[in-house]
Motif scaffolding. Sequence first.
Motif, PDB file in Angstrom:
ATOM      1  N   LEU A 149       0.822  -1.209   0.000  1.00  0.00           N
ATOM      2  CA  LEU A 149       0.000   0.000   0.000  1.00  0.00           C
ATOM      3  C   LEU A 149       0.855   1.257   0.000  1.00  0.00           C
ATOM      4  CD1 LEU A 149      -2.722  -1.046   2.611  1.00  0.00           C
ATOM      5  CD2 LEU A 149      -3.016  -0.844   0.137  1.00  0.00           C
ATOM      6  N   GLY A 150       2.007   1.206   0.650  1.00  0.00           N
ATOM      7  CA  GLY A 150       2.853   2.391   0.707  1.00  0.00           C
ATOM      8  C   GLY A 150       4.005   2.232   1.665  1.00  0.00           C
ATOM      9  N   LEU A 151       4.915   3.215   1.634  1.00  0.00           N
ATOM     10  CA  LEU A 151       6.090   3.257   2.490  1.00  0.00           C
ATOM     11  C   LEU A 151       6.129   4.592   3.217  1.00  0.00           C
ATOM     12  CD1 LEU A 151       8.807   1.998  -0.044  1.00  0.00           C
ATOM     13  CD2 LEU A 151       7.649   0.624   1.691  1.00  0.00           C
ATOM     14  N   THR A 152       6.614   4.576   4.437  1.00  0.00           N
ATOM     15  CA  THR A 152       6.872   5.825   5.143  1.00  0.00           C
ATOM     16  C   THR A 152       8.231   6.366   4.720  1.00  0.00           C
ATOM     17  OG1 THR A 152       8.022   4.817   7.018  1.00  0.00           O
ATOM     18  CG2 THR A 152       5.604   4.959   7.143  1.00  0.00           C
ATOM     19  N   ASP A 153       8.525   7.594   5.141  1.00  0.00           N
ATOM     20  CA  ASP A 153       9.889   8.089   5.023  1.00  0.00           C
ATOM     21  C   ASP A 153      10.790   7.256   5.939  1.00  0.00           C
ATOM     22  OD1 ASP A 153       9.203  10.079   3.237  1.00  0.00           O
ATOM     23  OD2 ASP A 153       8.836  11.564   4.823  1.00  0.00           O
ATOM     24  N   PRO A 154      12.103   7.241   5.689  1.00  0.00           N
ATOM     25  CA  PRO A 154      13.008   6.432   6.509  1.00  0.00           C
ATOM     26  C   PRO A 154      12.970   6.833   7.988  1.00  0.00           C
ATOM     27  CG  PRO A 154      14.090   7.070   4.479  1.00  0.00           C
ATOM     28  CD  PRO A 154      12.807   7.858   4.543  1.00  0.00           C
ATOM     29  N   LEU A 155      13.036   5.823   8.838  1.00  0.00           N
ATOM     30  CA  LEU A 155      13.092   5.982  10.285  1.00  0.00           C
ATOM     31  C   LEU A 155      14.380   5.344  10.797  1.00  0.00           C
ATOM     32  CD1 LEU A 155       9.405   4.898  11.029  1.00  0.00           C
ATOM     33  CD2 LEU A 155      10.270   7.243  10.916  1.00  0.00           C
ATOM     34  N   LEU A 156      14.740   5.651  12.054  1.00  0.00           N
ATOM     35  CA  LEU A 156      15.965   5.117  12.632  1.00  0.00           C
ATOM     36  C   LEU A 156      15.678   3.808  13.350  1.00  0.00           C
ATOM     37  CD1 LEU A 156      17.796   8.317  13.946  1.00  0.00           C
ATOM     38  CD2 LEU A 156      18.135   7.069  11.808  1.00  0.00           C
ATOM     39  N   PHE A 157      15.747   2.709  12.564  1.00  0.00           N
ATOM     40  CA  PHE A 157      15.534   1.366  13.078  1.00  0.00           C
ATOM     41  C   PHE A 157      14.101   1.196  13.603  1.00  0.00           C
ATOM     42  CE2 PHE A 157      16.367  -2.607  15.188  1.00  0.00           C
ATOM     43  CZ  PHE A 157      17.557  -3.100  14.681  1.00  0.00           C
ATOM     44  N   VAL A 183      -3.173   7.139  10.505  1.00  0.00           N
ATOM     45  CA  VAL A 183      -3.488   6.045   9.595  1.00  0.00           C
ATOM     46  C   VAL A 183      -4.637   6.485   8.693  1.00  0.00           C
ATOM     47  CG1 VAL A 183      -4.125   3.611   9.387  1.00  0.00           C
ATOM     48  CG2 VAL A 183      -2.831   4.398  11.395  1.00  0.00           C
ATOM     49  N   LEU A 184      -4.377   6.597   7.394  1.00  0.00           N
ATOM     50  CA  LEU A 184      -5.419   6.966   6.448  1.00  0.00           C
ATOM     51  C   LEU A 184      -6.419   5.819   6.271  1.00  0.00           C
ATOM     52  CD1 LEU A 184      -3.370   8.759   3.635  1.00  0.00           C
ATOM     53  CD2 LEU A 184      -4.625   9.792   5.556  1.00  0.00           C
ATOM     54  N   ALA A 185      -7.565   6.131   5.673  1.00  0.00           N
ATOM     55  CA  ALA A 185      -8.605   5.124   5.469  1.00  0.00           C
ATOM     56  C   ALA A 185      -8.102   3.943   4.651  1.00  0.00           C
ATOM     57  CB  ALA A 185      -9.823   5.753   4.795  1.00  0.00           C
ATOM     58  N   ASP A 186      -7.157   4.197   3.742  1.00  0.00           N
ATOM     59  CA  ASP A 186      -6.632   3.107   2.915  1.00  0.00           C
ATOM     60  C   ASP A 186      -5.463   2.374   3.567  1.00  0.00           C
ATOM     61  OD1 ASP A 186      -4.496   4.844   2.678  1.00  0.00           O
ATOM     62  OD2 ASP A 186      -4.703   5.157   0.519  1.00  0.00           O
ATOM     63  N   GLY A 187      -5.132   2.753   4.820  1.00  0.00           N
ATOM     64  CA  GLY A 187      -4.091   2.065   5.563  1.00  0.00           C
ATOM     65  C   GLY A 187      -2.723   2.698   5.520  1.00  0.00           C
ATOM     66  N   ARG A 188      -2.506   3.670   4.649  1.00  0.00           N
ATOM     67  CA  ARG A 188      -1.194   4.303   4.572  1.00  0.00           C
ATOM     68  C   ARG A 188      -0.921   5.165   5.804  1.00  0.00           C
ATOM     69  NH1 ARG A 188      -0.954   7.970   0.398  1.00  0.00           N
ATOM     70  NH2 ARG A 188      -3.230   7.996   0.296  1.00  0.00           N
ATOM     71  N   LEU A 189       0.361   5.305   6.132  1.00  0.00           N
ATOM     72  CA  LEU A 189       0.789   6.082   7.288  1.00  0.00           C
ATOM     73  C   LEU A 189       1.301   7.445   6.822  1.00  0.00           C
ATOM     74  CD1 LEU A 189       2.797   3.334   9.239  1.00  0.00           C
ATOM     75  CD2 LEU A 189       0.381   3.964   9.516  1.00  0.00           C
ATOM     76  N   VAL A 190       0.775   8.510   7.439  1.00  0.00           N
ATOM     77  CA  VAL A 190       1.174   9.865   7.085  1.00  0.00           C
ATOM     78  C   VAL A 190       1.340  10.690   8.353  1.00  0.00           C
ATOM     79  CG1 VAL A 190       0.011   9.792   4.831  1.00  0.00           C
ATOM     80  CG2 VAL A 190      -1.233  10.632   6.841  1.00  0.00           C
ATOM     81  N   ASN A 191       1.867  11.901   8.184  1.00  0.00           N
ATOM     82  CA  ASN A 191       1.985  12.883   9.263  1.00  0.00           C
ATOM     83  C   ASN A 191       2.775  12.344  10.462  1.00  0.00           C
ATOM     84  OD1 ASN A 191       1.582  15.255  10.756  1.00  0.00           O
ATOM     85  ND2 ASN A 191      -0.357  14.531  11.610  1.00  0.00           N
ATOM     86  N   PRO A 192       4.048  11.972  10.260  1.00  0.00           N
ATOM     87  CA  PRO A 192       4.863  11.536  11.400  1.00  0.00           C
ATOM     88  C   PRO A 192       5.089  12.683  12.375  1.00  0.00           C
ATOM     89  CG  PRO A 192       6.232  11.849   9.461  1.00  0.00           C
ATOM     90  CD  PRO A 192       4.802  11.974   8.997  1.00  0.00           C
ATOM     91  N   ARG A 193       5.052  12.365  13.660  1.00  0.00           N
ATOM     92  CA  ARG A 193       5.212  13.391  14.696  1.00  0.00           C
ATOM     93  C   ARG A 193       5.720  12.732  15.982  1.00  0.00           C
ATOM     94  NH1 ARG A 193       0.183  11.867  13.457  1.00  0.00           N
ATOM     95  NH2 ARG A 193      -1.260  11.221  15.107  1.00  0.00           N
ATOM     96  N   PRO A 194       6.367  13.491  16.847  1.00  0.00           N
ATOM     97  CA  PRO A 194       6.885  12.910  18.087  1.00  0.00           C
ATOM     98  C   PRO A 194       5.754  12.451  18.999  1.00  0.00           C
ATOM     99  CG  PRO A 194       7.939  15.020  17.606  1.00  0.00           C
ATOM    100  CD  PRO A 194       6.774  14.901  16.680  1.00  0.00           C
ATOM    101  N   TRP A 195       5.896  11.254  19.560  1.00  0.00           N
ATOM    102  CA  TRP A 195       5.001  10.786  20.630  1.00  0.00           C
ATOM    103  C   TRP A 195       5.726  10.873  21.965  1.00  0.00           C
ATOM    104  CZ3 TRP A 195       3.943   7.350  24.569  1.00  0.00           C
ATOM    105  CH2 TRP A 195       2.594   7.172  24.896  1.00  0.00           C
ATOM    106  N   ALA A 196       6.998  10.491  21.977  1.00  0.00           N
ATOM    107  CA  ALA A 196       7.818  10.636  23.185  1.00  0.00           C
ATOM    108  C   ALA A 196       9.288  10.552  22.815  1.00  0.00           C
ATOM    109  CB  ALA A 196       7.479   9.554  24.207  1.00  0.00           C
ATOM    110  N   SER A 197      10.085  11.486  23.315  1.00  0.00           N
ATOM    111  CA  SER A 197      11.536  11.395  23.206  1.00  0.00           C
ATOM    112  C   SER A 197      12.056  10.693  24.456  1.00  0.00           C
ATOM    113  CB  SER A 197      12.160  12.785  23.097  1.00  0.00           C
ATOM    114  OG  SER A 197      13.574  12.678  23.105  1.00  0.00           O
TER     115      SER A 197
END
Length: 315
Positions: A149-157, A183-197
């Motif tokens: 369905l899609g890929l996110t931008d690269p993350l650190l592990f 999580v969009l209706a089609d399952g793709r992941l968007v809008n990355p943001r900090p949850w906890a450092s």
Amino acid sequence: MRADIVLDGFGVPESLRWHENALWFCDLAHGTVHRWDGSGKAETVLSVPGRAGGLGWLPDGRMLVVSMDGHCVYRQEPDGSLVVHADLGAIAGGPVNDMAVDDRGRAYVGNFGFDYHAFIREQPNSMLYAPPGPTGAPIACFDADGDLLGLTDPLLFPNGAVFTGGAFVVAETLGMRLTAFTVLADGRLVNPRPWASLIPPRLWRAVTHPGLIGRITRRVSSLLDHPAIAKRSSSPIAPDGISLGAGGTIWVANALRGECVRIAAGGEVLGRVATSQHTLSCLEAGGNLYAGTVPTDDPVRAGALNGGRIEMYAL
């Protein structure tokens, strides 16, 4: 608070899941999937080519399991056979990692991005942060039929992940943080943001600094990277497996030392449960906190030692 050992003799017990009134987990060193109903020994359910990784189930009950070195997700059919469900050969830059499967059968799969264990066999872990830093890796989202369905931008592990409050939260182990996606209706992941450092900002800036400050910090960090010292520290936290906790909190298995840590959104530490070894996976289920612990996360050494354990704390 300290957990008790309830199972032992494994290589690297990881990817703890609760399914059909039992605890399920993978052994990353031996490529096996196990089930434990709370009494006696754990049952070996399956052997997976290429080392078993993340676990999940489709809505019809068929199991999905990651093949770390096979760069794919297998699906177990009703007759017990394994077929390739999703192919990450063109996506994964290193071993395929943990996986989360939602109630619609969509699988979210990460990967190391590079050969992590080959690196740390030669250099201290802190040297990963010398600029340009560790290679990132996306999370791949597959539908219930195994189509990308899609890929996110690269993350650190990207590592363990949970669904909470309409969001998808993933542990970035080498980023020492939890990151949320919409999580969009089609399952793709968007809008990355900090949850906890999970690392003090000043320490993160220092260890990743391109100049003298960074070289000194990484050197000092490598000297302090000793189990006797690490187990007495409370910071930073390298999140490996994660699990939902009470009140929208998240339990984090801290790969740097023997503990599970309960984190609130924003990063406040609400509680800690000590384990006997480094902790790579955790799960809150049935009033208990379970943890997968290891003397080493190196799969070659761990497979020879068979010192991996499942530990439990009654909440």
